[in-house]
Design an enzyme around this catalytic site. Structure first.
Site, PDB file in Angstrom:
ATOM      1  N   TRP A 112       0.856  -1.198   0.000  1.00 29.41           N
ATOM      2  CA  TRP A 112       0.000   0.000   0.000  1.00 29.41           C
ATOM      3  C   TRP A 112       0.889   1.244   0.000  1.00 29.41           C
ATOM      4  CZ3 TRP A 112       0.399  -3.653   3.733  1.00 29.41           C
ATOM      5  CH2 TRP A 112       0.622  -3.288   5.068  1.00 29.41           C
ATOM      6  N   ASP A 113       0.914   2.077   1.024  1.00 30.26           N
ATOM      7  CA  ASP A 113       1.665   3.341   0.955  1.00 30.26           C
ATOM      8  C   ASP A 113       3.052   3.135   0.363  1.00 30.26           C
ATOM      9  OD1 ASP A 113      -0.547   4.144   2.370  1.00 30.26           O
ATOM     10  OD2 ASP A 113       0.527   4.753   4.166  1.00 30.26           O
ATOM     11  N   ALA A 150       4.521   4.420   7.242  1.00 30.37           N
ATOM     12  CA  ALA A 150       5.104   5.130   6.109  1.00 30.37           C
ATOM     13  C   ALA A 150       6.100   6.219   6.510  1.00 30.37           C
ATOM     14  CB  ALA A 150       3.992   5.739   5.255  1.00 30.37           C
ATOM     15  N   ARG A 155       2.760  10.860  12.319  1.00 31.84           N
ATOM     16  CA  ARG A 155       3.403   9.885  11.437  1.00 31.84           C
ATOM     17  C   ARG A 155       3.754  10.505  10.074  1.00 31.84           C
ATOM     18  NH1 ARG A 155      -2.039   7.880  12.115  1.00 31.84           N
ATOM     19  NH2 ARG A 155      -3.365   8.184  10.268  1.00 31.84           N
ATOM     20  N   ASP A 156       4.250   9.631   9.205  1.00 29.55           N
ATOM     21  CA  ASP A 156       4.533   9.952   7.803  1.00 29.55           C
ATOM     22  C   ASP A 156       5.626  11.008   7.642  1.00 29.55           C
ATOM     23  OD1 ASP A 156       2.457   8.205   7.369  1.00 29.55           O
ATOM     24  OD2 ASP A 156       0.992   9.742   6.851  1.00 29.55           O
ATOM     25  N   GLU A 164      -3.130  12.878   5.804  1.00 27.19           N
ATOM     26  CA  GLU A 164      -2.075  11.873   5.706  1.00 27.19           C
ATOM     27  C   GLU A 164      -1.061  12.174   4.603  1.00 27.19           C
ATOM     28  OE1 GLU A 164      -3.355   7.816   7.371  1.00 27.19           O
ATOM     29  OE2 GLU A 164      -4.660   8.148   5.652  1.00 27.19           O
TER      30      GLU A 164
END
Length: 444
Positions: free
Chosen positions: A76-77, A147, A228-229, A311
């Site tokens: 996915w990501d 991610a 996150r990210d 996100e």
């Protein structure tokens, strides 16, 4: 004549004295610039203008027809290896693509609980070979890896990721921290390898003021949490280096109210419950390139009383303007607002402050209404190619939250778990448009 010259000399002398006094005063009493809050709020008025049309709506994708990147894993990501300036890196002719993965026999709803970063490499940006897990087993700091981004410089990889949970925890938690490690890059005729990793370290954690801590999220009656990210960004105008990330505004729910500045105009208000929605996009400076000296800055943008989850935030610079992009879901909008699963964007003349939504509302790319969950996690590359992954397809009127209650056969049949077709967009000032689709996962 002599008298006039004398007068002129006296005037010049007085003017010079005045200038000297003014200069001296300014040295000891410098003029202070007005201090203002540079964080911009994506307002309810702006978000209420979201509308799908041919300029922002993807064509229908039949997920069943897509080729799997690998038969052994869901992916996915994803994100490419870039150089220090943010361009797509080539290592001895190879491009590298990183992705979150889980074994292909795991139900789609469970993949986030065991996510690992793996990488693929390619010479043409279309045909990808699985290289394997990025980090040796047990080295990363979370109970799973979420991610991030990766930067290549002078033979080294700087890998940034979200350390979610803690190693060895008996019960999965959703604590999130920004983590990194530095390793060596080896490339030859057999492909690419990442080796000799430094000890992993936590770069920074939420401060509770600008960015909600995990404890604050739990205290407020946990409804969602994000820190996150981490996305690497070097400002081409100043050469300063930053990490952009997703967060939530600080404080517990009981401390938050919806203020008029979140509305955009007096005609817009916020229904009860909107105060729960507090997504933001954060930024921290890597001072002088020293990863042990991270300076947390106020958010670039917030979506208070508008949206709860912004996100995969990232920035590209084009035509001397900063373009800030982010992804969000249908079910992350506050009461009274609606928006699709999509890529959203904002533009400013400066890195800090001044961001305004692209296309009036912020919407850049949306899934088609007949297939509202077909793709997600869009990432805009400097070439204006946009990569994403195939999510769930052909659910009819079913809400995505109902998928986990269906049979395993149904879930696997409707799940993508691979790269979606790459999309090219155009940008003209504060307007964008989808131009064309390219092959799955294509990076030019």
């Amino acid at each position: 004549m002599t008298i006039k010259k004398s007068v002129r000399k006296k005037r010049k002398a007085l003017a010079s004295l005045a200038l000297a006094i003014t200069f001296a005063v300014s040295v000891f009493n410098p003029v202070q610039a007005e201090v203002t809050d540079t964080t911009v709020n994506w307002t309810r008025e702006q978000a209420s203008q979201i509308k799908l049309d041919k300029s922002n709506t993807l064509p229908y994708t039949d997920i069943k027809e897509l080729e799997k990147m690998t038969s052994d894993y869901h992916i996915w990501d994803s994100w490419p290896l870039t150089d220090r300036d943010g361009n797509i890196a080539r290592v001895k002719g190879y491009k590298v693509l990183f992705a979150l993965t889980a074994p292909s026999d795991v139900l789609p709803g469970k993949v986030h609980d065991i996510a690992k970063i793996q990488y693929f490499y390619s010479r043409n940006g279309k045909d990808w070979t699985l290289g394997g897990e990025l980090f040796p087993d047990g080295d990363s700091l979370g109970s799973r890896e979420w991610a991030g981004s990766a930067m290549f410089d002078k033979g080294k990889i700087y890998a940034f990721y979200t350390a979610t949970g803690r190693n060895g925890e008996e019960r999965l938690t959703y604590e999130q921290r920004m983590a990194m490690s530095i390793g060596d890059v080896t490339a030859d005729k057999d492909g690419i390898r990442f080796e000799n990793w430094d000890e992993h370290s936590i770069l920074f954690e939420p401060d509770g003021e600008h960015y909600q801590s995990y404890e604050q999220a739990i205290e407020g009656g946990y409804s969602g949490y994000a820190f996150r990210d981490p996305q690497w960004f070097k400002d081409p105008k100043t050469s300063k280096e930053y990490i952009v990330f997703e967060g939530n505004s600080g404080g517990a729910v009981s401390e938050r109210t919806c203020k008029p500045e979140y509305f955009g105009s007096p005609e817009h208000t916020a229904p009860n419950g909107s105060e729960h929605f507090n997504g933001n996009i954060g930024i921290s400076e890597v001072v002088n390139g020293d990863f042990s000296n991270i300076k947390m800055l106020p958010p670039l943008m917030e979506a208070k009383c508008v949206n709860d989850e912004l996100e995969r935030p990232h920035i590209i610079v084009k035509d001397d303007k900063y373009y800030l992009f982010t992804d969000t879901h249908i079910n992350k909008y506050a009461p009274g607002l609606e928006g699709p699963e999509g890529l959203y964007g904002f533009v400013s003349d400066t890195l800090i402050g001044g961001y305004k939504p692209l296309n009036g509302s912020g919407l850049v790319i949306a899934n088609p209404p007949e297939n509202p969950y077909q793709a997600y996690s869009w990432l805009v590359l400097p070439s204006l190619e946009v990569i994403s992954f195939a999510h769930f397809g052909d659910l009819g009127d079913m809400d995505i939250n109902e998928v986990g209650h269906q049979s395993p056969e149904f879930q696997f049949e409707h799940w993508g778990g691979t790269m979606a077709p790459t999309v090219e967009i155009s940008i003209d000032g504060d307007r964008t448009e989808i131009k064309r689709e390219r092959p799955q996962g294509w990076i030019k």
